[in-house]
Design a protein around this motif. Structure first.
Motif, PDB file in Angstrom:
ATOM      1  N   LEU A  34      23.936 -19.414 -20.399  1.00 32.63           N
ATOM      2  CA  LEU A  34      23.975 -20.023 -21.921  1.00 32.63           C
ATOM      3  C   LEU A  34      22.482 -20.372 -22.132  1.00 32.63           C
ATOM      4  O   LEU A  34      22.134 -20.358 -23.564  1.00 32.63           O
ATOM      5  CB  LEU A  34      24.947 -21.317 -21.772  1.00 32.63           C
ATOM      6  N   ALA A  35      21.741 -20.953 -21.125  1.00 32.40           N
ATOM      7  CA  ALA A  35      20.360 -21.246 -21.762  1.00 32.40           C
ATOM      8  C   ALA A  35      19.536 -20.140 -22.174  1.00 32.40           C
ATOM      9  O   ALA A  35      18.815 -20.104 -23.130  1.00 32.40           O
ATOM     10  CB  ALA A  35      19.708 -22.071 -20.534  1.00 32.40           C
ATOM     11  N   HIS A  36      19.579 -18.884 -21.216  1.00 33.44           N
ATOM     12  CA  HIS A  36      18.990 -17.773 -21.746  1.00 33.44           C
ATOM     13  C   HIS A  36      19.618 -17.102 -23.207  1.00 33.44           C
ATOM     14  O   HIS A  36      18.622 -16.821 -23.894  1.00 33.44           O
ATOM     15  CB  HIS A  36      19.444 -16.635 -20.694  1.00 33.44           C
ATOM     16  N   LEU A  37      20.802 -17.270 -23.208  1.00 31.31           N
ATOM     17  CA  LEU A  37      21.415 -16.773 -24.743  1.00 31.31           C
ATOM     18  C   LEU A  37      20.995 -17.511 -25.803  1.00 31.31           C
ATOM     19  O   LEU A  37      20.780 -16.947 -26.839  1.00 31.31           O
ATOM     20  CB  LEU A  37      22.985 -16.755 -24.523  1.00 31.31           C
ATOM     21  N   THR A  38      20.928 -19.001 -25.489  1.00 30.48           N
ATOM     22  CA  THR A  38      20.321 -19.654 -26.507  1.00 30.48           C
ATOM     23  C   THR A  38      19.060 -19.383 -26.980  1.00 30.48           C
ATOM     24  O   THR A  38      18.457 -19.450 -28.075  1.00 30.48           O
ATOM     25  CB  THR A  38      20.546 -21.287 -26.214  1.00 30.48           C
ATOM     26  N   ASP A  39      18.123 -19.282 -25.964  1.00 27.70           N
ATOM     27  CA  ASP A  39      16.695 -18.773 -26.292  1.00 27.70           C
ATOM     28  C   ASP A  39      16.831 -17.302 -26.824  1.00 27.70           C
ATOM     29  O   ASP A  39      15.762 -17.205 -27.721  1.00 27.70           O
ATOM     30  CB  ASP A  39      15.996 -18.695 -25.014  1.00 27.70           C
ATOM     31  N   TYR A  40      17.638 -16.396 -26.574  1.00 28.36           N
ATOM     32  CA  TYR A  40      17.771 -15.235 -27.249  1.00 28.36           C
ATOM     33  C   TYR A  40      18.024 -15.352 -28.822  1.00 28.36           C
ATOM     34  O   TYR A  40      17.412 -14.641 -29.412  1.00 28.36           O
ATOM     35  CB  TYR A  40      18.645 -14.361 -26.544  1.00 28.36           C
ATOM     36  N   TYR A  41      18.992 -16.301 -28.995  1.00 27.06           N
ATOM     37  CA  TYR A  41      19.315 -16.490 -30.515  1.00 27.06           C
ATOM     38  C   TYR A  41      18.233 -16.876 -31.345  1.00 27.06           C
ATOM     39  O   TYR A  41      17.776 -16.541 -32.359  1.00 27.06           O
ATOM     40  CB  TYR A  41      20.486 -17.432 -30.616  1.00 27.06           C
ATOM     41  N   LEU A  42      17.573 -17.764 -30.533  1.00 23.86           N
ATOM     42  CA  LEU A  42      16.366 -18.325 -31.330  1.00 23.86           C
ATOM     43  C   LEU A  42      15.161 -17.376 -31.423  1.00 23.86           C
ATOM     44  O   LEU A  42      14.381 -17.498 -32.529  1.00 23.86           O
ATOM     45  CB  LEU A  42      15.726 -19.733 -30.624  1.00 23.86           C
ATOM     46  N   ALA A  43      14.997 -16.712 -30.362  1.00 21.25           N
ATOM     47  CA  ALA A  43      13.946 -15.625 -30.718  1.00 21.25           C
ATOM     48  C   ALA A  43      14.090 -14.585 -31.583  1.00 21.25           C
ATOM     49  O   ALA A  43      13.037 -14.204 -32.221  1.00 21.25           O
ATOM     50  CB  ALA A  43      13.540 -15.249 -29.024  1.00 21.25           C
ATOM     51  N   SER A  44      15.346 -14.512 -31.774  1.00 21.81           N
ATOM     52  CA  SER A  44      15.904 -13.552 -32.769  1.00 21.81           C
ATOM     53  C   SER A  44      15.797 -13.813 -34.386  1.00 21.81           C
ATOM     54  O   SER A  44      16.002 -13.262 -35.231  1.00 21.81           O
ATOM     55  CB  SER A  44      17.474 -12.996 -32.573  1.00 21.81           C
ATOM     56  N   GLY A  45      15.520 -14.995 -34.296  1.00 22.29           N
ATOM     57  CA  GLY A  45      15.245 -15.800 -35.815  1.00 22.29           C
ATOM     58  C   GLY A  45      16.195 -16.474 -36.299  1.00 22.29           C
ATOM     59  O   GLY A  45      16.433 -16.974 -37.371  1.00 22.29           O
ATOM     60  N   ALA A  46      17.275 -16.846 -35.619  1.00 19.46           N
ATOM     61  CA  ALA A  46      18.421 -17.747 -35.818  1.00 19.46           C
ATOM     62  C   ALA A  46      17.887 -18.776 -36.441  1.00 19.46           C
ATOM     63  O   ALA A  46      17.026 -19.657 -36.173  1.00 19.46           O
ATOM     64  CB  ALA A  46      19.529 -17.889 -34.709  1.00 19.46           C
ATOM     65  N   ALA A  47      18.616 -19.252 -37.918  1.00 24.17           N
ATOM     66  CA  ALA A  47      18.308 -20.285 -38.568  1.00 24.17           C
ATOM     67  C   ALA A  47      19.197 -21.662 -38.005  1.00 24.17           C
ATOM     68  O   ALA A  47      18.923 -22.795 -38.216  1.00 24.17           O
ATOM     69  CB  ALA A  47      18.398 -20.182 -40.037  1.00 24.17           C
ATOM     70  N   GLY A  48      20.307 -21.381 -37.330  1.00 18.07           N
ATOM     71  CA  GLY A  48      21.053 -22.379 -36.600  1.00 18.07           C
ATOM     72  C   GLY A  48      21.936 -21.917 -35.808  1.00 18.07           C
ATOM     73  O   GLY A  48      21.801 -20.629 -35.417  1.00 18.07           O
ATOM     74  N   LEU A  49      22.739 -22.627 -35.026  1.00 19.16           N
ATOM     75  CA  LEU A  49      23.558 -22.249 -33.877  1.00 19.16           C
ATOM     76  C   LEU A  49      24.776 -22.638 -34.148  1.00 19.16           C
ATOM     77  O   LEU A  49      25.201 -23.856 -34.307  1.00 19.16           O
ATOM     78  CB  LEU A  49      23.077 -22.358 -32.596  1.00 19.16           C
ATOM     79  N   PHE A  50      26.027 -21.766 -33.962  1.00 16.75           N
ATOM     80  CA  PHE A  50      27.734 -22.246 -34.182  1.00 16.75           C
ATOM     81  C   PHE A  50      27.973 -22.170 -32.515  1.00 16.75           C
ATOM     82  O   PHE A  50      28.242 -21.185 -32.127  1.00 16.75           O
ATOM     83  CB  PHE A  50      28.326 -21.408 -34.973  1.00 16.75           C
ATOM     84  N   ALA A  51      28.017 -23.414 -31.914  1.00 19.31           N
ATOM     85  CA  ALA A  51      28.592 -23.250 -30.444  1.00 19.31           C
ATOM     86  C   ALA A  51      29.992 -23.784 -30.579  1.00 19.31           C
ATOM     87  O   ALA A  51      30.451 -24.310 -31.663  1.00 19.31           O
ATOM     88  CB  ALA A  51      27.682 -24.475 -29.829  1.00 19.31           C
ATOM     89  N   ASN A  52      30.510 -23.559 -29.675  1.00 21.42           N
ATOM     90  CA  ASN A  52      32.051 -23.888 -29.437  1.00 21.42           C
ATOM     91  C   ASN A  52      32.893 -23.470 -30.532  1.00 21.42           C
ATOM     92  O   ASN A  52      33.603 -23.957 -31.066  1.00 21.42           O
ATOM     93  CB  ASN A  52      32.292 -25.368 -29.067  1.00 21.42           C
TER      94      ASN A  52
END
Length: 321
Positions: A34-52
């Motif tokens: 999950l940590a790797h995946l979160t970093d991946y979204y951020l590196a892709s330029g995500a402006a925010g995250l929708f968890a859960n």
């Protein structure tokens, strides 16, 4: 009271991924994954995250797991982008309000309300409105969002309902799944002037929704090729790149059926192929990821690589190495 990494400001424009939950083969949550995946979204330029969310297999998680993954995502994001997360999973309005508070205490900027959890399919819009007003009264000033989740059934929030709720000042987010460009425009029209952001999930209408004023996109395709979704949000109005914008829109339309097949396993497979250290394990019963589907996804990822090259987009996975 807001926590240190919470803000009362507007949610940002751009791409907000509906996050997957990586699992170990044992079925336990894979926290390093999950940590790797979160970093991946951020590196892709995500402006925010929708968890859960539904892509996170939220209905297959326990309450403690829902809180745990949300808290981990908030902490990993570290204030770089806002995080939203679902907070309603059935039961009485009092029970749902209690869990909204618990999710908010993880540090999310807004708690998302599943529209179909507040009223049954045969109950009227007036019942829904009465219930959401009760929920608002029980959750103090917590910023809320709406999610027209297809499970347990899809309850659409039309522009009239939205117009009735926006004056409360509590709604800041909407994940739109109406699939209707005209209705999206009507919703955006009634939302004009409010601190409210609509993110479309239906990628056939990605360009039309962005041009109509949607804040961004919140789609499962972002779990396969997030950089393309970020690029489209950034360049949709770039006059010099309209041919490329149209090319990306056509690609999104053409691959719609494939990316929804055997989901979320097919998304996890695609991320594996791109170097993410996560398993294909899912708790949800989905169609099998057959060799034929894997071959189709392999071909799709080749097309994605070609698009990235043409558009001069760096892959998120390369930015993490």
């Amino acid at each position: 009271m807001a926590l240190p990494n919470q803000s009362s400001g507007s949610l940002p424009r751009g791409f907000i991924p509906v996050m997957l939950t990586p699992f170990l083969e044992s079925g336990a949550i894979d926290s390093p994954g999950l940590a790797h995946l979160t970093d991946y979204y951020l590196a892709s330029g995500a402006a925010g995250l929708f968890a859960n969310c539904l892509s996170s297999e939220m209905y297959e998680l326990t309450d403690s797991e829902r809180l745990s993954i949300t808290r981990q995502v908030v902490n990993r994001a570290g204030g770089r982008v806002p995080v939203v997360a679902t907070g309603t999973f059935g039961g009485s309005i009092e029970q749902q309000a209690d869990f909204v508070k618990r999710i908010y205490d993880t540090g999310v900027q807004a708690v998302i309300v599943i529209t179909s959890q507040l009223a049954s399919e045969d109950e009227s819009d007036s019942v829904f409105l009465d219930r959401i007003h009760q929920l608002m009264a029980l959750t103090e000033a917590i910023p809320l969002g709406l999610y027209e989740c297809p499970v347990p059934y899809k309850r659409l929030i039309n522009s009239d309902i939205l117009a009735a709720l926006l004056p409360t000042g509590r709604l800041v987010y909407h994940k739109d799944t109406c699939l209707d460009a005209g209705e999206v425009s009507r919703r955006l029209s009634v939302a004009s002037g409010y601190n409210f952001a609509l993110y479309d999930a239906y990628m056939v209408n990605a360009v039309s929704s962005l041009r109509a004023g949607a804040a961004g996109l919140c789609c499962i395709q972002g779990n396969i090729f997030p950089e393309l979704i970020t690029w489209l949000c950034t360049h949709v109005d770039d006059a010099a790149r309209q041919d490329a914008v149209n090319q990306v829109q056509q690609f999104l339309t053409d691959c719609m059926d494939l990316v929804h097949t055997a989901y979320p396993v097919i998304a996890k497979y695609s991320l594996q192929k791109q170097g993410l250290p996560i398993s294909l394990k899912t708790r949800r019963a989905v169609d099998p990821l057959t060799p034929a589907l894997q071959n189709e996804m392999d071909n799709l990822l080749e097309t994605v690589a070609q698009l990235r090259q043409v558009l001069k987009i760096e892959t998120a996975s390369s930015l993490l190495t």
